[in-house]
Design an enzyme around this catalytic site. Structure first.
Site, PDB file in Angstrom:
ATOM      1  N   MET A 289      25.988  18.803  24.270  1.00  0.00           N
ATOM      2  CA  MET A 289      25.308  19.094  23.001  1.00  0.00           C
ATOM      3  C   MET A 289      24.886  20.556  22.965  1.00  0.00           C
ATOM      4  O   MET A 289      24.390  21.091  23.952  1.00  0.00           O
ATOM      5  CB  MET A 289      24.097  18.190  22.837  1.00  0.00           C
ATOM      6  CG  MET A 289      24.512  16.779  22.554  1.00  0.00           C
ATOM      7  SD  MET A 289      23.096  15.747  22.179  1.00  0.00           S
ATOM      8  CE  MET A 289      23.909  14.156  22.150  1.00  0.00           C
ATOM      9  N   SER A 290      25.079  21.171  21.806  1.00  0.00           N
ATOM     10  CA  SER A 290      24.738  22.584  21.630  1.00  0.00           C
ATOM     11  C   SER A 290      24.558  22.859  20.142  1.00  0.00           C
ATOM     12  O   SER A 290      25.265  22.269  19.312  1.00  0.00           O
ATOM     13  CB  SER A 290      25.892  23.449  22.158  1.00  0.00           C
ATOM     14  OG  SER A 290      25.787  24.764  21.650  1.00  0.00           O
TER      15      SER A 290
ATOM     16  N   GLY B 164      17.352  23.134  29.698  1.00  0.00           N
ATOM     17  CA  GLY B 164      18.533  22.284  29.852  1.00  0.00           C
ATOM     18  C   GLY B 164      19.490  22.848  30.890  1.00  0.00           C
ATOM     19  O   GLY B 164      19.656  24.063  31.010  1.00  0.00           O
ATOM     20  N   GLU B 165      20.135  21.941  31.620  1.00  0.00           N
ATOM     21  CA  GLU B 165      21.094  22.374  32.646  1.00  0.00           C
ATOM     22  C   GLU B 165      22.404  22.887  32.045  1.00  0.00           C
ATOM     23  O   GLU B 165      23.221  23.448  32.754  1.00  0.00           O
ATOM     24  CB  GLU B 165      21.369  21.220  33.622  1.00  0.00           C
ATOM     25  CG  GLU B 165      20.169  20.919  34.498  1.00  0.00           C
ATOM     26  CD  GLU B 165      20.447  19.864  35.550  1.00  0.00           C
ATOM     27  OE1 GLU B 165      21.553  19.274  35.547  1.00  0.00           O
ATOM     28  OE2 GLU B 165      19.536  19.608  36.367  1.00  0.00           O
TER      29      GLU B 165
ATOM     30  N   ASP C  58      22.726  25.354  30.163  1.00  0.00           N
ATOM     31  CA  ASP C  58      22.624  26.803  30.380  1.00  0.00           C
ATOM     32  C   ASP C  58      22.218  27.033  31.835  1.00  0.00           C
ATOM     33  O   ASP C  58      21.127  27.517  32.127  1.00  0.00           O
ATOM     34  CB  ASP C  58      21.600  27.400  29.416  1.00  0.00           C
ATOM     35  CG  ASP C  58      22.022  27.210  27.968  1.00  0.00           C
ATOM     36  OD1 ASP C  58      23.062  27.756  27.597  1.00  0.00           O
ATOM     37  OD2 ASP C  58      21.330  26.483  27.238  1.00  0.00           O
TER      38      ASP C  58
ATOM     39  N   ASN D  55      17.071  24.622  15.632  1.00  0.00           N
ATOM     40  CA  ASN D  55      18.247  23.796  15.364  1.00  0.00           C
ATOM     41  C   ASN D  55      18.334  22.693  16.430  1.00  0.00           C
ATOM     42  O   ASN D  55      19.321  22.552  17.144  1.00  0.00           O
ATOM     43  CB  ASN D  55      19.518  24.651  15.314  1.00  0.00           C
ATOM     44  CG  ASN D  55      20.647  23.875  14.667  1.00  0.00           C
ATOM     45  OD1 ASN D  55      21.699  23.664  15.238  1.00  0.00           O
ATOM     46  ND2 ASN D  55      20.420  23.380  13.471  1.00  0.00           N
TER      47      ASN D  55
ATOM     48  N   MET E 103      15.424  27.918  20.505  1.00  0.00           N
ATOM     49  CA  MET E 103      15.722  28.803  19.375  1.00  0.00           C
ATOM     50  C   MET E 103      15.902  27.949  18.119  1.00  0.00           C
ATOM     51  O   MET E 103      16.479  28.403  17.129  1.00  0.00           O
ATOM     52  CB  MET E 103      16.972  29.634  19.662  1.00  0.00           C
ATOM     53  CG  MET E 103      16.756  30.557  20.880  1.00  0.00           C
ATOM     54  SD  MET E 103      17.829  31.978  20.934  1.00  0.00           S
ATOM     55  CE  MET E 103      19.431  31.227  20.957  1.00  0.00           C
TER      56      MET E 103
ATOM     57  N   HIS F 214      18.662  19.498  18.665  1.00  0.00           N
ATOM     58  CA  HIS F 214      19.552  18.339  18.771  1.00  0.00           C
ATOM     59  C   HIS F 214      19.010  17.427  19.868  1.00  0.00           C
ATOM     60  O   HIS F 214      17.930  17.693  20.437  1.00  0.00           O
ATOM     61  CB  HIS F 214      20.995  18.791  19.056  1.00  0.00           C
ATOM     62  CG  HIS F 214      21.110  19.775  20.179  1.00  0.00           C
ATOM     63  ND1 HIS F 214      20.821  19.434  21.483  1.00  0.00           N
ATOM     64  CD2 HIS F 214      21.449  21.088  20.199  1.00  0.00           C
ATOM     65  CE1 HIS F 214      21.000  20.482  22.264  1.00  0.00           C
ATOM     66  NE2 HIS F 214      21.378  21.509  21.513  1.00  0.00           N
TER      67      HIS F 214
ATOM     68  N   HIS G 287      17.627  18.933  23.074  1.00  0.00           N
ATOM     69  CA  HIS G 287      16.241  19.445  23.001  1.00  0.00           C
ATOM     70  C   HIS G 287      15.242  18.286  23.031  1.00  0.00           C
ATOM     71  O   HIS G 287      14.189  18.381  23.664  1.00  0.00           O
ATOM     72  CB  HIS G 287      16.018  20.227  21.696  1.00  0.00           C
ATOM     73  CG  HIS G 287      16.828  21.474  21.568  1.00  0.00           C
ATOM     74  ND1 HIS G 287      17.840  21.613  20.652  1.00  0.00           N
ATOM     75  CD2 HIS G 287      16.768  22.649  22.236  1.00  0.00           C
ATOM     76  CE1 HIS G 287      18.366  22.822  20.746  1.00  0.00           C
ATOM     77  NE2 HIS G 287      17.743  23.472  21.715  1.00  0.00           N
TER      78      HIS G 287
HETATM   79  O1  PAF Z   1      18.047  28.413  25.802  1.00  0.00           O
HETATM   80  C1  PAF Z   1      17.561  28.926  24.763  1.00  0.00           C
HETATM   81  O2  PAF Z   1      17.493  28.311  23.693  1.00  0.00           O
HETATM   82  C2  PAF Z   1      17.049  30.354  24.810  1.00  0.00           C
HETATM   83  O3  PAF Z   1      17.824  31.147  25.651  1.00  0.00           O
HETATM   84  C3  PAF Z   1      15.564  30.454  25.195  1.00  0.00           C
HETATM   85  C4  PAF Z   1      15.324  29.939  26.601  1.00  0.00           C
HETATM   86  C5  PAF Z   1      14.731  29.669  24.207  1.00  0.00           C
HETATM   87  C6  PAF Z   1      15.116  31.921  25.144  1.00  0.00           C
HETATM   88  O4  PAF Z   1      15.248  32.463  23.875  1.00  0.00           O
END
Ligand code: PAF
Length: 287
Positions: A183-184, A146-147, A149, A31, A29, A33, A36
């Protein structure tokens, strides 16, 4: 690196390439870091072409949540993608029909209601729907998540399995700041004082894991120790649980053979933060 703004553009760009080359996909989504960037680096290792999507999916936000204020930083994100070797960014304005989607995916409540699902009704249906949609558009060989989530990762793996989607899901370990904070993108909502307190989330999980490795098998007692760590930072968790990492069912008594994982979520100021840690490996305990 090319930027595609709609499904047709990205499909045309990938159309002929996909015949000879493998594609790894990192849905985001934005932004971006270092967490990602780790996903992108892993994607680079796995496939010839790396596609990243940047799309803040309205379907996964509740009415009281931060959809409007979610950080949108496309220019910076694009620079980071370029420097990390991304080949295509898919950055659509909107992925849904004007009157909203009429067909969406529904995740079984056994996976969508525990943990984050209890406070975010509909969230995982929104995630599954958009990830399915993105997979249909990009048609990747690999997709990386990422783990941090973890619940999302479990649900996506299960979606791919249940719906026979031809994509390999790759989970990538959580990237942490030097004090352990996962990180988030939402860490940027924290004030300096809140940022210091936020580090207690991972300390709480470490404490639980250490307790388990020291021989405690009663989850209630382990969770009590974790709660004390949070209380020391004036944090009341939204949830703090030890669950089976695949079924997400709570585990009241633990043994070494269980795939047990501790999960925490808490609101700290404007940020709602989550974290999790496996309890079962020595490797993990030393990390
Ligand atoms: O983890 C995220 O950033 C979001 O939930 C994803 C997987 C991109 C779906 O919008």
């Amino acid at each position: 690196m090319r930027v595609a703004h709609n499904p047709t553009e990205i499909q045309q760009s990938l159309g002929t390439l996909r015949k000879q080359k493998s594609i790894a996909f990192v849905p985001t989504m934005g932004n971006l870091h270092d967490g990602h960037l780790k996903l992108i680096a892993k994607a680079r290792e796995l496939a010839d072409i790396v596609v990243t999507s940047i799309y803040v999916n309205p379907l996964q936000f509740g009415p009281e949540e931060d959809f409007d204020t979610y950080p949108r930083t496309f220019e910076e994100d694009a620079k980071k993608c370029q420097a990390s070797g991304v080949d295509f960014i898919f950055h659509p304005d909107n992925l849904y029909t004007q009157d909203g989607p009429k067909v969406t995916l529904c995740v079984d409540t056994s996976l969508s209601v525990p943990l984050c699902g209890s406070k975010r009704p509909g969230h995982f249906n929104g995630v599954a729907t958009v990830v399915n949609l993105l997979f249909n558009i990009v048609q990747p060989d690999f997709a990386l998540f990422g783990e941090k989530d973890w619940q999302q990762l479990v649900i996506i793996r299960r979606m791919v399995q249940d719906l026979h989607m031809p994509v390999t899901i790759v989970g990538v370990p959580t990237q942490r700041e030097s004090d352990g904070l996962a990180m988030s993108s939402r860490n940027r909502y924290l004030t300096p004082d809140e940022r210091l307190r936020a580090a207690s989330l991972s300390r709480c999980l470490h404490t639980i894991r250490q307790g388990f490795h020291d021989g405690e098998s009663d989850s209630k007692l382990l969770l009590e120790r974790g709660r004390n760590v949070l209380a020391g930072a004036d944090i009341e968790p939204e949830y703090l649980e030890i669950c089976d990492e695949e079924t997400l069912e709570p585990l009241p008594r633990l043994s070494r053979s269980m795939r047990a994982r501790a999960f925490v979520a808490a609101r700290i100021g404007k940020a709602r933060l989550i974290d999790n840690m496996p309890l079962y490996t020595m490797e993990a305990i030393n990390s």
